[in-house]
Design a protein around this motif. Sequence first.
Motif, PDB file in Angstrom:
ATOM      1  N   ARG A 197       0.844  -1.216   0.000  1.00 54.03           N
ATOM      2  CA  ARG A 197       0.000   0.000   0.000  1.00 54.03           C
ATOM      3  C   ARG A 197       0.872   1.256   0.000  1.00 54.03           C
ATOM      4  O   ARG A 197       0.614   2.210  -0.745  1.00 54.03           O
ATOM      5  N   GLU A 198       1.918   1.269   0.813  1.00 53.38           N
ATOM      6  CA  GLU A 198       2.799   2.433   0.888  1.00 53.38           C
ATOM      7  C   GLU A 198       3.561   2.651  -0.423  1.00 53.38           C
ATOM      8  O   GLU A 198       3.932   3.782  -0.745  1.00 53.38           O
ATOM      9  N   ASP A 199       3.752   1.582  -1.180  1.00 58.23           N
ATOM     10  CA  ASP A 199       4.407   1.697  -2.484  1.00 58.23           C
ATOM     11  C   ASP A 199       3.402   1.970  -3.605  1.00 58.23           C
ATOM     12  O   ASP A 199       3.762   1.924  -4.791  1.00 58.23           O
ATOM     13  N   GLY A 200       2.151   2.223  -3.236  1.00 58.99           N
ATOM     14  CA  GLY A 200       1.123   2.534  -4.222  1.00 58.99           C
ATOM     15  C   GLY A 200       0.486   1.332  -4.886  1.00 58.99           C
ATOM     16  O   GLY A 200      -0.320   1.472  -5.808  1.00 58.99           O
ATOM     17  N   LYS A 201       0.812   0.121  -4.411  1.00 59.62           N
ATOM     18  CA  LYS A 201       0.267  -1.104  -5.019  1.00 59.62           C
ATOM     19  C   LYS A 201      -0.948  -1.568  -4.218  1.00 59.62           C
ATOM     20  O   LYS A 201      -0.968  -2.648  -3.616  1.00 59.62           O
ATOM     21  N   VAL A 202      -1.974  -0.724  -4.214  1.00 59.86           N
ATOM     22  CA  VAL A 202      -3.153  -0.966  -3.388  1.00 59.86           C
ATOM     23  C   VAL A 202      -3.902  -2.213  -3.840  1.00 59.86           C
ATOM     24  O   VAL A 202      -4.385  -3.002  -3.021  1.00 59.86           O
ATOM     25  N   LYS A 203      -4.004  -2.421  -5.139  1.00 57.47           N
ATOM     26  CA  LYS A 203      -4.743  -3.579  -5.655  1.00 57.47           C
ATOM     27  C   LYS A 203      -4.093  -4.885  -5.199  1.00 57.47           C
ATOM     28  O   LYS A 203      -4.789  -5.840  -4.836  1.00 57.47           O
ATOM     29  N   GLU A 204      -2.754  -4.934  -5.212  1.00 57.98           N
ATOM     30  CA  GLU A 204      -2.053  -6.135  -4.757  1.00 57.98           C
ATOM     31  C   GLU A 204      -2.283  -6.360  -3.261  1.00 57.98           C
ATOM     32  O   GLU A 204      -2.473  -7.492  -2.814  1.00 57.98           O
ATOM     33  N   ALA A 205      -2.269  -5.273  -2.499  1.00 55.34           N
ATOM     34  CA  ALA A 205      -2.522  -5.372  -1.057  1.00 55.34           C
ATOM     35  C   ALA A 205      -3.935  -5.890  -0.798  1.00 55.34           C
ATOM     36  O   ALA A 205      -4.145  -6.746   0.073  1.00 55.34           O
ATOM     37  N   LEU A 206      -4.898  -5.387  -1.568  1.00 55.91           N
ATOM     38  CA  LEU A 206      -6.283  -5.834  -1.405  1.00 55.91           C
ATOM     39  C   LEU A 206      -6.423  -7.317  -1.743  1.00 55.91           C
ATOM     40  O   LEU A 206      -7.246  -8.020  -1.150  1.00 55.91           O
ATOM     41  N   GLY A 207      -5.626  -7.792  -2.695  1.00 56.64           N
ATOM     42  CA  GLY A 207      -5.649  -9.214  -3.032  1.00 56.64           C
ATOM     43  C   GLY A 207      -5.299 -10.077  -1.834  1.00 56.64           C
ATOM     44  O   GLY A 207      -5.876 -11.161  -1.633  1.00 56.64           O
TER      45      GLY A 207
END
Length: 635
Positions: A506-516
């Motif tokens: 999330r902090e790296d802007g990869k919100v979709k991956e975090a949500l996965g």
Amino acid sequence: MIQELGIMLCKEREKMGEKQKSLAQGIISISELSKLERGTLEIDYFTLQALFERLGKSIDKLELAISSEEYECISYRAEIEDSIAEWDHERLAELIAGYDACNDKERPIHIQYKTALQAIARYMQGDDYASCLRSMEQALKCTLNNDWREAVRTGQRLCNQEIRIIIVAAYCMWKLGDTSELSGQLEQLGSYILHHYTDTEEQAKVYPHCTWLLGQLYLGKDMVEDAYVICRKGKESLIQNGYLSPLWEMLRLEEACLEKMGRQAELEQCRKYQAAVAFLCTRTRKGNMQLRLPASGARVGEDGASLLDYEKAGVRVESDMIAAFWKSSFQGEFVITNELIRDLRKAKGLSQEKLGEDICTQSTLSQIENGKRSPNKKNLYQMLKKMGMKRENYYGFIEANDYELYEKVREYHRCFPKGQTKKAMKLLDEIENGVDMAKAVNRQFVGTGRISKRTANGELTREQANEQLRELLHLTMPPMNSGTMIYRVPFRMEYTIWNHIAINLREDGKVKEALGIYDALMQCYKKSRVLMQHHAVPGLTLYINYTGFLEVHNELEKAEAIGKEGLHHSLECCRGDFAGDILANLSLVYGKQGLADVEETYLRYGYYLLCLYDRKNITMKLQSAYQDKFHKEID
């Protein structure tokens, strides 16, 4: 599996200088306790729990692998406590009738529990306080040789259940006007709890209830200062541990004291906190407090109105303390061994015949996986080893036989919401020195703490941190050929690592991956028979972060649904500290939906809750956000 905790019990008992007789009296025989402490006796969860509680310790902080049959008994009690919280006497009567079928009806601790339940059921149907008192005193005789007043006076070892029944009995005496010696008896009980319940988590389950009743007695004698002091002590116990019940009642008592003392500024603050707790407990129809209208007995919220609406109309909403005395926070974590075997086997791509080869028949394994049969210890270990899992004990974030280390782990986690990073690192050093670092779960715990510190200091990029975190995760949850990330219910430490990975993404802007990751975790938890309230510790942060990340990703409808589930989870677990975070995240959701009034309400009450639980590092952010958004001070 839980009989292995007997060794830890023995170590704690000897460390405290307690004799086997004082610990076992009224619960099990000395010969049984000796076998238990050697790890050679199978014993049910609630009897083991009572023995730990008599030492003032909580096994809530431990994560236990248990059979489907053992979990059935635990979830059955959860249903019972829900029926009391909902004041559903018909459902309670049904559950009492079936209690013996899933519990050891010969054990004194179960006979006592059932006797107390029958008293509550009769009270709910209209029996008077005198009848309830007689039944509670009868229940106490199941485990106590002496009258409870004598037991309290002499400092006899008492478990949580015994103390609760004593408090209900004292409450009935108060209602009947029999208060001549009651203050002194409750003072002795409070002193006993503070002295003997050295685990503050366990202490907070009974001490506030005792102080509430003692405060009422003081107030009735116009000893207002004494009532206020004891009320504050009980309230502080709840706040330090993040507990919710009976916080609303404590705030009511504090309000009455402050009114009599004329302390207006503190009174106004108390009412803000009271409103926040009330708001939280009316966000769901199934709360942790029995809030009722005295005139009609209607449940708050049934007609769409909130508690605050009734208050504004001049109707005093009360809590039935019989229900409140029976409700407390529960932080236990369970993994069902039957499900663990099934999920691992499927992830490995093994047939039942292949896994059971040289261990048990395919028919036996099928019954185990379906929860119709419990695996014996030898077969369980053989199957897990065959599938690459070497872990034999399931004690939570670490694996050790020293209870004090688990207390340090609890304190370590409590440091971060308060911004106490130096204290956290000192505790981490002490934990590392106390555990066996050859055990994978211990390496995971310590390693995760070190990686987080190095990342915060800028020594690691978040991508590098995630690489190292995955290496730690794979010590106990290696990747499978199927590519499924989370193929079984994660243990506490495994969940913690996944959570750290998601936050870094999330902090790296990869919100979709975090949500996965959060999607997979939630699906895995909900696939299990284990109730979410029995995943209390991971559930709290999962709901907070899942809601927040969904909001960032503009999945607002789903964010709202998950946030509401999170509030329900907080209420079921009786935890108010993390509920403020969820309210704050929901305020952002409602803001994006254009519901400014709702946004303001959720943000304000989230702020008050976080203030109440002394979460200074977050309250300052919320205060600033509120001012920026609504152009006024939140207070």
